[in-house]
Design an enzyme around this catalytic site. Structure first.
Site, PDB file in Angstrom:
ATOM      1  N   LYS A 201      63.346  46.055  42.454  1.00  0.00           N
ATOM      2  CA  LYS A 201      64.116  47.116  41.797  1.00  0.00           C
ATOM      3  C   LYS A 201      65.366  47.428  42.611  1.00  0.00           C
ATOM      4  O   LYS A 201      65.296  47.456  43.845  1.00  0.00           O
ATOM      5  CB  LYS A 201      63.282  48.397  41.697  1.00  0.00           C
ATOM      6  CG  LYS A 201      61.970  48.232  40.962  1.00  0.00           C
ATOM      7  CD  LYS A 201      61.129  49.504  41.040  1.00  0.00           C
ATOM      8  CE  LYS A 201      59.796  49.286  40.332  1.00  0.00           C
ATOM      9  NZ  LYS A 201      58.879  50.411  40.518  1.00  0.00           N
TER      10      LYS A 201
ATOM     11  N   LYS B  92      53.448  43.726  41.879  1.00  0.00           N
ATOM     12  CA  LYS B  92      53.252  44.030  40.458  1.00  0.00           C
ATOM     13  C   LYS B  92      51.756  44.181  40.253  1.00  0.00           C
ATOM     14  O   LYS B  92      51.007  43.201  40.223  1.00  0.00           O
ATOM     15  CB  LYS B  92      53.809  42.931  39.562  1.00  0.00           C
ATOM     16  CG  LYS B  92      53.613  43.265  38.086  1.00  0.00           C
ATOM     17  CD  LYS B  92      54.591  42.552  37.210  1.00  0.00           C
ATOM     18  CE  LYS B  92      54.646  43.095  35.790  1.00  0.00           C
ATOM     19  NZ  LYS B  92      53.394  43.503  35.181  1.00  0.00           N
TER      20      LYS B  92
ATOM     21  N   LYS C  55      56.924  36.809  38.452  1.00  0.00           N
ATOM     22  CA  LYS C  55      55.519  36.407  38.318  1.00  0.00           C
ATOM     23  C   LYS C  55      55.199  35.219  39.212  1.00  0.00           C
ATOM     24  O   LYS C  55      55.913  34.222  39.196  1.00  0.00           O
ATOM     25  CB  LYS C  55      55.222  36.009  36.861  1.00  0.00           C
ATOM     26  CG  LYS C  55      55.404  37.123  35.848  1.00  0.00           C
ATOM     27  CD  LYS C  55      54.336  38.185  36.038  1.00  0.00           C
ATOM     28  CE  LYS C  55      54.295  39.143  34.879  1.00  0.00           C
ATOM     29  NZ  LYS C  55      53.514  38.663  33.755  1.00  0.00           N
TER      30      LYS C  55
ATOM     31  N   CYS D 226      22.977  20.144  17.079  1.00  0.00           N
ATOM     32  CA  CYS D 226      23.397  21.509  17.408  1.00  0.00           C
ATOM     33  C   CYS D 226      22.499  22.070  18.508  1.00  0.00           C
ATOM     34  O   CYS D 226      21.274  22.085  18.354  1.00  0.00           O
ATOM     35  CB  CYS D 226      23.307  22.402  16.163  1.00  0.00           C
ATOM     36  SG  CYS D 226      23.620  24.148  16.533  1.00  0.00           S
TER      37      CYS D 226
ATOM     38  N   CYS E  97      28.554  22.420  13.497  1.00  0.00           N
ATOM     39  CA  CYS E  97      27.193  22.449  12.965  1.00  0.00           C
ATOM     40  C   CYS E  97      27.316  22.959  11.536  1.00  0.00           C
ATOM     41  O   CYS E  97      27.805  24.066  11.311  1.00  0.00           O
ATOM     42  CB  CYS E  97      26.324  23.395  13.790  1.00  0.00           C
ATOM     43  SG  CYS E  97      24.770  23.791  12.969  1.00  0.00           S
TER      44      CYS E  97
END
Ligand code: IVH
Length: 693
Positions: free
Chosen positions: A305, A133, A329, A424, A448
């Site tokens: 297939k 695939k 998969k 931050c 922040c």
């Protein structure tokens, strides 16, 4: 005139083809006079059937063909998808390959149940073809009498984008087929990025100070969508053929089709195997998986297939996928690597996200250098990351790489945990912690709060505002946003609409100049007329994506009404949950946000509301359905029309308001044309139901 719809389709296709011949290939086949004649014939038909005018009709274009956008590419035979099976980490009965066994032997309701559907016709051993695939970009190529004429992306399966100009640059894509039959043939396959070439390109980009591409699939897609084919020419792309759309003499077996492709000059994956029986097919699936890491391109599974076309036909389709094929998969590829450090990145809403900085490691053929850790909870409680950890990472196709866990090593407990900063990292402002959801005390949000003073947030908000799905301001990309912020020309979106007053400063920016500055100002001006839903996306209202934005726009029909709506009113909108309604209300209660919306409106941004639907949508309208619709049965369409208040009748008369026609529509269509009843296709009918027409 037997079938005006078919004639219109032919004319649109022909005219588009002549446009391409003329504009892109500099090789016109017909005189201007002949072109005009076809154009007028189409115009006349469209005037008669206004609802059937194709979106890509050349009559819709004002002036010359636009060079800034790709042309639609219509698939005569729809490009379908594959049903998935998965490698089972915890199988119930059949081992990791349970889904393949289930596909052949199970009940016909879920994955397929090939044997039960075929019944007595099932051979003792079903022959399968097993293929990798390929994790690329699906493409259809059109050949006429052996010559490559055009190609396009899959799109929604019916209409994609014409990318012929880029396909022509792919070395292994045959421009002329050897020994193929005459007539029209459409070959389908994947465009793939060669992995070594991908790494090389990224190294070069980095050396030039450009951003690395995230993954080969997206880069292939990005490359194919470029307008200038010179870009594609320099990139190591390949085409692998795997199926056919239109074929004048289709072979009796899929394996023979692939052999034919090879003989014609296509590249077909050398990993393809024909197998007798599902057990042999499972072995072939394993063999491909074992080679996965060494392949020069990415795969994410194997496609199995049924080989015999006669059996394929007997098996047919489950919704939009063939029952006779299954995409199996594999588990996502995992590797171990060292966690060098954690970088804290500030998003456009001020949210601080930890990003793992990794010792570069190859996962599934791609080098990974960083991976999102999502939030503090994930980093501290779930993964418990410590300075100097060895971690397992994984990558599944398009998905951003993630850290799965830390490896237990001796002495690990003595090393300190990785901690969030107190300030931050971008502007130094102290960070604030809050609970996103009272019921989840672990899920602390760290932000922040310096919205308009923190460069990371200012740039993020402007980039988001200008992005394609939002206000779509052409030319306002990452670099330019950075420059505007650095030069103090824009801090918030409304500042963009005052840039015209500061044109001299704009022109003076590096790599700008008079023309580019004017183009930018023009693009900003155009964006004032964007629809309301895009404005909602642009503002970054929390939890509001494309579909929620549309629902809001449809329900309230104006920015002011949305700003004023209370939680109950928002909650009453279809498909909007209470949590979303509360988040939306919170956004519009904020004084800063209200002021910004007012500033945008004062600067001329109109937040254009959607047009009101006809009274009661389809109430009092009578429809007749005829022919085969492309994606749904007539019953389904009938239900949809009735749900929208319409009436569906069996025969066409002067009282019929619309005829919805599909393929092979017969006498009802002729009658409609004779009586002048408007005719539309499925897509137009759906748009009408949705109140968009
Ligand atoms: S056959 C009816 N074979 O996967 C479907 N597809 O998830 C015919 N794909 O859109 C497709 N490798 O683009 C087929 N060996 C292969 C494939 C393959 C990848 C893609 C294909 C399709 C998608 C479906």
């Amino acid at each position: 005139m037997s079938d005006p719809i078919a004639r219109m389709n032919v004319l649109v296709d022909e005219l588009l083809r002549h446009n391409r011949l003329y504009h892109e290939q500099n090789a016109p086949e017909i005189s201007d006079l002949e072109y005009d004649r076809l154009f007028r014939e189409l115009e006349a038909l469209e005037a008669q059937l206004p609802l059937l005018v194709r979106a890509d009709s050349p009559t819709r274009k004002v002036g010359s063909a636009p060079v800034s956008e790709l042309q639609p590419f219509v698939h005569a035979v729809p490009m379908l998808s594959l049903q998935n099976g998965y490698h089972k980490a915890e199988p119930a009965w059949g081992g990791p390959w349970e889904d393949l066994l289930e596909w052949e032997r199970g009940k016909p309701d879920r994955l397929g149940g090939l044997r039960r559907v075929l019944g007595a016709d099932a051979p003792e051993a079903i022959a399968y073809v097993v293929e990798p695939k390929l994790d690329g970009l699906a493409m259809e190529l059109v050949y006429q009498d052996g010559a490559f004429v055009a190609g396009g992306t899959r799109g929604d399966g019916t209409v994609g984008e014409d990318v012929s100009h880029n396909l022509r640059t792919i070395q292994n894509l045959p421009k002329r087929l050897t020994g193929a039959p005459a007539g029209r043939i459409t070959v389908r396959g994947e465009v793939l990025f060669d992995l070594a070439g991908f790494e090389r390109m990224n190294a070069e980009r980095e050396a030039r100070g450009e951003k690395r591409f995230e993954n080969p699939r997206n880069s292939a897609a990005g490359t194919m969508r470029q307008l200038d084919p010179r870009l594609a020419k320099d990139r190591p792309l390949q085409f692998f053929a795997h199926s056919a759309g239109e074929h004048p003499e289709p072979p009796a077996r899929h394996s023979e089709l692939l052999e034919q492709f090879r003989a014609w000059g296509f590249t077909v994956s050398p990993l393809v195997r024909r197998c007798e029986g599902i057990d042999a097919a499972i072995e072939a699936v394993k063999v491909i998986e074992a080679q996965r890491a060494d392949l020069p391109y990415e795969i994410d599974g194997a496609v199995v297939k049924v080989d015999e076309v006669a059996l394929q036909e007997a098996l047919g389709f489950v919704t939009r996928s063939p029952r006779w094929a299954l995409a199996f998969k594999y588990l996502p590829a995992q590797v171990r690597t060292r966690l060098n450090s954690v970088l804290f990145s500030v998003g456009r809403t001020g949210q601080v996200t930890p990003v793992a900085q990794l010792e570069p490691a190859r996962v599934g053929g791609v080098t990974v250098r960083n991976a999102s850790l999502h939030n503090e909870h994930q980093m501290r409680r779930v993964l418990g990351l410590r300075v100097g950890d060895t971690v397992t990472i994984q990558r599944a196709g398009d998905v951003i790489p993630e850290v799965v866990g830390a490896v237990d090593e001796p002495g690990r407990e003595d090393r300190p945990f990785i901690e969030y900063p107190n300030e931050c990292p971008d502007c130094g402002h102290p960070l604030v912690r809050s609970l996103a959801d009272e019921s989840k005390p672990d899920m602390v949000q760290i932000r922040c709060p310096n919205s308009f003073g923190c460069p990371a947030q200012v740039e993020g908000a402007l980039r988001h505002f200008a992005s394609r799905l939002a206000m779509d301001i052409e030319g306002l990309g990452e670099k330019l946003v950075e420059q505007l912020v650095a030069a103090d020309l824009a801090k918030r979106p409304s500042d963009l609409y005052r840039l015209a007053e500061k044109k001299a400063q704009l022109v003076a920016l590096e790599r700008m100049g008079e023309t580019s500055a004017q183009n930018l100002l023009d693009a900003i001006e155009v964006s004032k007329g964007r629809p309301l839903e895009r404005g909602l996306m642009a503002l970054g209202v929390p939890m509001v994506g494309e579909s929620t934005a549309k629902e809001l726009a449809r329900a309230f029909r104006g920015m002011d009404a949305i700003v004023a709506a209370d939680v109950a009113a928002l909650d009453a909108v279809p498909n909007i949950a209470l949590t979303t309604a509360t988040a939306i209300r919170g956004f519009f209660e904020d004084e800063g946000n209200r002021a910004e919306i007012a500033a945008l409106q004062a600067a001329g941004v109109r937040f254009v509301p959607p047009a009101a639907p006809a009274a009661g949508t389809l109430a009092g309208k009578t429809f007749v359905l005829t022919g085969t619709l492309p994606t749904m049965g007539r019953e389904e369409m009938k239900a949809k029309l009735e749900a929208a208040g319409g009436k569906v009748s069996g025969s066409v008369s002067k009282k019929t308001d619309y005829v919805v026609a599909g393929a092979e529509a017969g006498s009802k269509l002729d009658k409609a044309v004779e009586l002048g009843v408007p005719v539309m296709d499925e897509a137009a009918a759906l748009a009408l139901i949705a109140g968009e027409a």
